[in-house]
Design a protein around this motif. Structure first.
Motif, PDB file in Angstrom:
ATOM      1  N   PRO A  21       0.306  -1.119  -0.005  1.00 20.06           N
ATOM      2  CA  PRO A  21       0.357   0.077   0.610  1.00 20.06           C
ATOM      3  C   PRO A  21       0.560   1.198  -0.082  1.00 20.06           C
ATOM      4  CG  PRO A  21      -0.827  -1.411   1.652  1.00 20.06           C
ATOM      5  CD  PRO A  21       0.159  -2.126   1.439  1.00 20.06           C
ATOM      6  N   ARG A 144       4.664  -2.513   6.700  1.00 17.41           N
ATOM      7  CA  ARG A 144       4.214  -2.662   4.997  1.00 17.41           C
ATOM      8  C   ARG A 144       5.628  -2.196   3.879  1.00 17.41           C
ATOM      9  NH1 ARG A 144       5.027   3.044   4.475  1.00 17.41           N
ATOM     10  NH2 ARG A 144       5.236   4.032   2.228  1.00 17.41           N
ATOM     11  N   ASP A 169      -1.777  -7.172   9.341  1.00 18.73           N
ATOM     12  CA  ASP A 169      -2.527  -6.876   9.220  1.00 18.73           C
ATOM     13  C   ASP A 169      -1.961  -7.094   7.367  1.00 18.73           C
ATOM     14  OD1 ASP A 169      -4.082  -7.018  10.705  1.00 18.73           O
ATOM     15  OD2 ASP A 169      -4.788  -4.901  10.999  1.00 18.73           O
ATOM     16  N   PHE A 170      -0.987  -6.136   7.466  1.00 16.95           N
ATOM     17  CA  PHE A 170      -0.385  -5.631   6.454  1.00 16.95           C
ATOM     18  C   PHE A 170       0.231  -7.137   5.472  1.00 16.95           C
ATOM     19  CE2 PHE A 170       0.442  -1.785   7.859  1.00 16.95           C
ATOM     20  CZ  PHE A 170      -0.327  -0.109   6.638  1.00 16.95           C
ATOM     21  N   GLN A 173      -2.792  -8.802   3.824  1.00 19.19           N
ATOM     22  CA  GLN A 173      -3.462  -7.641   2.499  1.00 19.19           C
ATOM     23  C   GLN A 173      -2.492  -7.962   1.773  1.00 19.19           C
ATOM     24  OE1 GLN A 173      -3.505  -3.985   4.110  1.00 19.19           O
ATOM     25  NE2 GLN A 173      -5.010  -3.455   5.412  1.00 19.19           N
ATOM     26  N   ARG A 175      -1.748 -10.736   1.322  1.00 17.62           N
ATOM     27  CA  ARG A 175      -1.870 -12.218   0.721  1.00 17.62           C
ATOM     28  C   ARG A 175      -0.289 -13.447   0.688  1.00 17.62           C
ATOM     29  NH1 ARG A 175      -5.909 -12.707  -4.301  1.00 17.62           N
ATOM     30  NH2 ARG A 175      -7.162 -11.489  -3.341  1.00 17.62           N
TER      31      ARG A 175
END
Length: 220
Positions: A21, A144, A169-170, A173, A175
């Motif tokens: 991101p 990230r 979480d990152f 996200q 995968r």
């Protein structure tokens, strides 16, 4: 040792960061930039780490290095520092992702460790130019980058609400594969700070690492 600026589009810019991101337009690096092209595993966790948690982080880092991987972490007190130490102990490469400019390394308590990383042909990286001081929101954002420099992540000790869980979480996200260290018995006889890892495992988001035999699940 000078800081190198690696622009997006440069062949040295890590491919994994392109999918992160808001990928940084410039990645600042100090040390062995060849590590950016090698497979990485992020090993992160609580600053408030138990003695056994620290040892587990070191062992996982050593295992990762034995499989040809670079250990990525954030140089924070606790688990992050232990991960870097575990890589160094077996002569492996490690990358410290910092939440400030590369004119120095924080926290000051880990400055000697940071210099050992450079001396051992390791690397510091940041999205911030030299002279920029750490700020609270920088620490969340750097997760990230840690994920972007790795193919999988291991959570070793964490509360259910923490910066470490933001890393998870990152990772999800992106995968990437997510692993979490859990007690090997219901009594938690090792005294691990494992509320966060247990939640990730129970929610089906992370694969449990309970004993050294489980390290093979990392498939590094």
């Amino acid at each position: 040792m000078d800081t190198v600026e690696i622009q997006r589009g440069d062949q040295r810019y890590p491919l994994g960061l392109e999918g992160a991101p808001s990928p940084p337009e410039v990645l600042y690096a100090r040390g062995n930039i060849d590590l950016l092209s090698r497979p990485g595993i992020a090993i992160v966790g609580s600053r408030d780490a138990s003695t056994n948690g620290l040892e587990i982080a070191r062992r996982i880092a050593g295992y990762a290095v034995s499989k040809g991987n670079v250990v990525v972490s954030g140089l924070a007190l606790g688990i992050d520092a232990a991960a870097h130490e575990g890589a160094l102990a077996v002569g492996g490469g490690t990358i410290a992702v910092l939440a400030h400019g590369l004119h120095t390394a924080n926290p000051r308590a880990n400055y000697k460790l940071a210099m050992r990383i450079l001396d051992a042909d390791g690397l510091w990286v940041s999205e911030h130019p030299e002279g920029v001081s750490p700020q609270r929101h920088f620490f969340v954002a750097r997760n990230r980058i840690q994920v972007g420099l790795s193919q999988s992540s291991v959570i070793v000790e964490s509360a259910t609400s923490s910066g470490t869980m933001k890393h998870a979480d990152f990772c999800l996200q992106a995968r990437h594969r997510l692993f979490a260290v859990a007690p090997h018995n219901p009594e938690n006889s090792l005294g691990l700070n494992c509320q966060g890892p247990i939640k990730l495992i129970n929610d089906g988001k992370a694969t449990a690492l309970r004993t050294k035999a489980d390290y093979d699940l990392l498939e590094l």
